[in-house]
Design a protein around this motif. Structure first.
Motif, PDB file in Angstrom:
ATOM      1  N   LEU A  83      39.966  39.972  45.621  1.00  0.00           N
ATOM      2  CA  LEU A  83      40.290  39.894  47.042  1.00  0.00           C
ATOM      3  C   LEU A  83      39.591  38.689  47.664  1.00  0.00           C
ATOM      4  O   LEU A  83      38.403  38.470  47.436  1.00  0.00           O
ATOM      5  N   VAL A  84      40.321  37.916  48.454  1.00  0.00           N
ATOM      6  CA  VAL A  84      39.759  36.766  49.154  1.00  0.00           C
ATOM      7  C   VAL A  84      39.615  37.109  50.634  1.00  0.00           C
ATOM      8  O   VAL A  84      40.576  37.563  51.264  1.00  0.00           O
ATOM      9  N   SER A 128      33.558  39.712  40.751  1.00  0.00           N
ATOM     10  CA  SER A 128      34.886  39.937  40.184  1.00  0.00           C
ATOM     11  C   SER A 128      35.826  40.634  41.159  1.00  0.00           C
ATOM     12  O   SER A 128      37.050  40.588  40.990  1.00  0.00           O
ATOM     13  N   HIS A 129      35.282  41.278  42.204  1.00  0.00           N
ATOM     14  CA  HIS A 129      36.103  42.007  43.160  1.00  0.00           C
ATOM     15  C   HIS A 129      36.426  41.192  44.416  1.00  0.00           C
ATOM     16  O   HIS A 129      37.463  41.398  45.043  1.00  0.00           O
ATOM     17  N   LEU A 130      35.520  40.299  44.802  1.00  0.00           N
ATOM     18  CA  LEU A 130      35.617  39.675  46.119  1.00  0.00           C
ATOM     19  C   LEU A 130      35.084  38.252  46.089  1.00  0.00           C
ATOM     20  O   LEU A 130      34.104  37.953  45.414  1.00  0.00           O
ATOM     21  N   VAL A 131      35.730  37.378  46.859  1.00  0.00           N
ATOM     22  CA  VAL A 131      35.171  36.062  47.151  1.00  0.00           C
ATOM     23  C   VAL A 131      35.328  35.827  48.644  1.00  0.00           C
ATOM     24  O   VAL A 131      36.388  36.072  49.221  1.00  0.00           O
ATOM     25  N   LEU A 153      50.764  39.171  50.148  1.00  0.00           N
ATOM     26  CA  LEU A 153      51.293  38.201  49.191  1.00  0.00           C
ATOM     27  C   LEU A 153      50.200  37.327  48.586  1.00  0.00           C
ATOM     28  O   LEU A 153      50.305  36.886  47.440  1.00  0.00           O
ATOM     29  N   THR A 154      49.156  37.053  49.347  1.00  0.00           N
ATOM     30  CA  THR A 154      48.036  36.259  48.835  1.00  0.00           C
ATOM     31  C   THR A 154      46.817  37.128  48.523  1.00  0.00           C
ATOM     32  O   THR A 154      45.793  36.613  48.097  1.00  0.00           O
ATOM     33  N   TYR A 155      46.930  38.415  48.732  1.00  0.00           N
ATOM     34  CA  TYR A 155      45.857  39.382  48.536  1.00  0.00           C
ATOM     35  C   TYR A 155      44.569  38.879  49.201  1.00  0.00           C
ATOM     36  O   TYR A 155      43.542  38.656  48.549  1.00  0.00           O
ATOM     37  N   SER A 156      44.674  38.671  50.508  1.00  0.00           N
ATOM     38  CA  SER A 156      43.543  38.103  51.239  1.00  0.00           C
ATOM     39  C   SER A 156      43.416  38.736  52.618  1.00  0.00           C
ATOM     40  O   SER A 156      44.384  39.265  53.174  1.00  0.00           O
ATOM     41  N   LEU A 157      42.203  38.678  53.138  1.00  0.00           N
ATOM     42  CA  LEU A 157      41.901  39.123  54.492  1.00  0.00           C
ATOM     43  C   LEU A 157      41.563  37.898  55.321  1.00  0.00           C
ATOM     44  O   LEU A 157      40.844  37.007  54.858  1.00  0.00           O
TER      45      LEU A 157
END
Length: 246
Positions: free
Chosen positions: A148-149, A85-88, A169-173
């Motif tokens: 978070l992606v 639920s927190h990370l993919v 903006l995409t909440y990604s790393l």
């Protein structure tokens, strides 16, 4: 074929039997990761918080120690994803970063290494969840706006590949494989934690412009890596030798 029999103590007659390999009570997930620098020898570690997708059952998460209790289930097929639920964690070069098992080993131990998520994905997932656990334990930090992606081997563009960054903006790393200056950023523990630090600052303060705040976020992200690793050297070994920098 391994069978366990129950024997009547008085008569010596068998009164029951079962096949251990068909009745596994729990699964232990593990995989290799890079402990620090991209050139380090990999280490084997339990894998926390991955998701198990099983036929006829709701998705379940492996725990902090990489264990999954089956609670009487005996699935014939299981798909394991580096997701919760927190990370993919995903790979820009392939769409389905997972491992599928048709049969289970009698030991119940599963390795992600063969026909599973790449070393980059495993290393990113492990260090991000390790950092999140530390923030929860020390500071009770658990606030997140969404899942978070984290993207391994990001982009085919040369400049993007030679970098790692947080995209609010995409909440990604995004973690590039490196080109002229950096080695593979997905395999640097400190770079992974540093970029996650930017997402933590974003959760706390939102987007604030200006040179001063930008420099503070870089400092706080470095400090987070130091806090997690207890090592004041940040990202040692992540630069290409051609740069002449440690």
């Amino acid at each position: 074929l391994n069978l366990v029999f129950w024997i009547d103590e008085l008569t010596g007659d068998p009164i029951g039997a079962f096949q251990p390999s068909g009745h596994i009570d729990s699964l232990q997930l593990q995989g290799t990761i890079v402990p620090n620098s991209p050139d380090d020898q990999t280490i084997l570690t339990p894998f926390p918080y991955a998701t198990a997708l099983m036929e006829g059952a709701e998705p379940r998460n492996f725990d902090k120690a990489g264990r999954l209790e089956l609670l009487g289930l005996n699935p014939s097929k299981i798909k394991i994803k580096l997701e919760n639920s927190h990370l993919v964690v995903v790979n820009h070069e392939r769409s389905d970063s997972s491992k599928t098992l048709e049969t289970f080993p009698e030991s119940g131990e599963i390795s992600l290494d063969q026909d599973g998520p790449s070393l980059e994905e495993r290393t990113i997932s492990y260090w991000l969840m390790h950092t999140k656990d530390l923030l929860k334990a020390r500071f009770n930090w658990d606030r997140e706006s969404s899942q978070l992606v984290a993207i391994a081997r990001f982009s085919e563009d040369v400049e993007s590949m030679d970098n790692a960054f947080f995209m609010p903006l995409t909440y990604s790393l995004a973690f590039g494989v490196g080109k002229r200056f950096l080695k593979n950023t997905s395999l640097s523990r400190d770079i992974i934690i540093h970029e996650f630090g930017h997402s933590v600052v974003y959760e706390k303060f939102g987007m604030i412009g200006g040179y001063e705040f930008s420099e503070m976020t870089e400092a706080m992200s470095d400090y987070l890596a130091d806090t997690v690793t207890a090592d004041p050297l940040i990202s040692e070994g992540a630069m290409h030798p051609r740069t002449g920098m440690p």
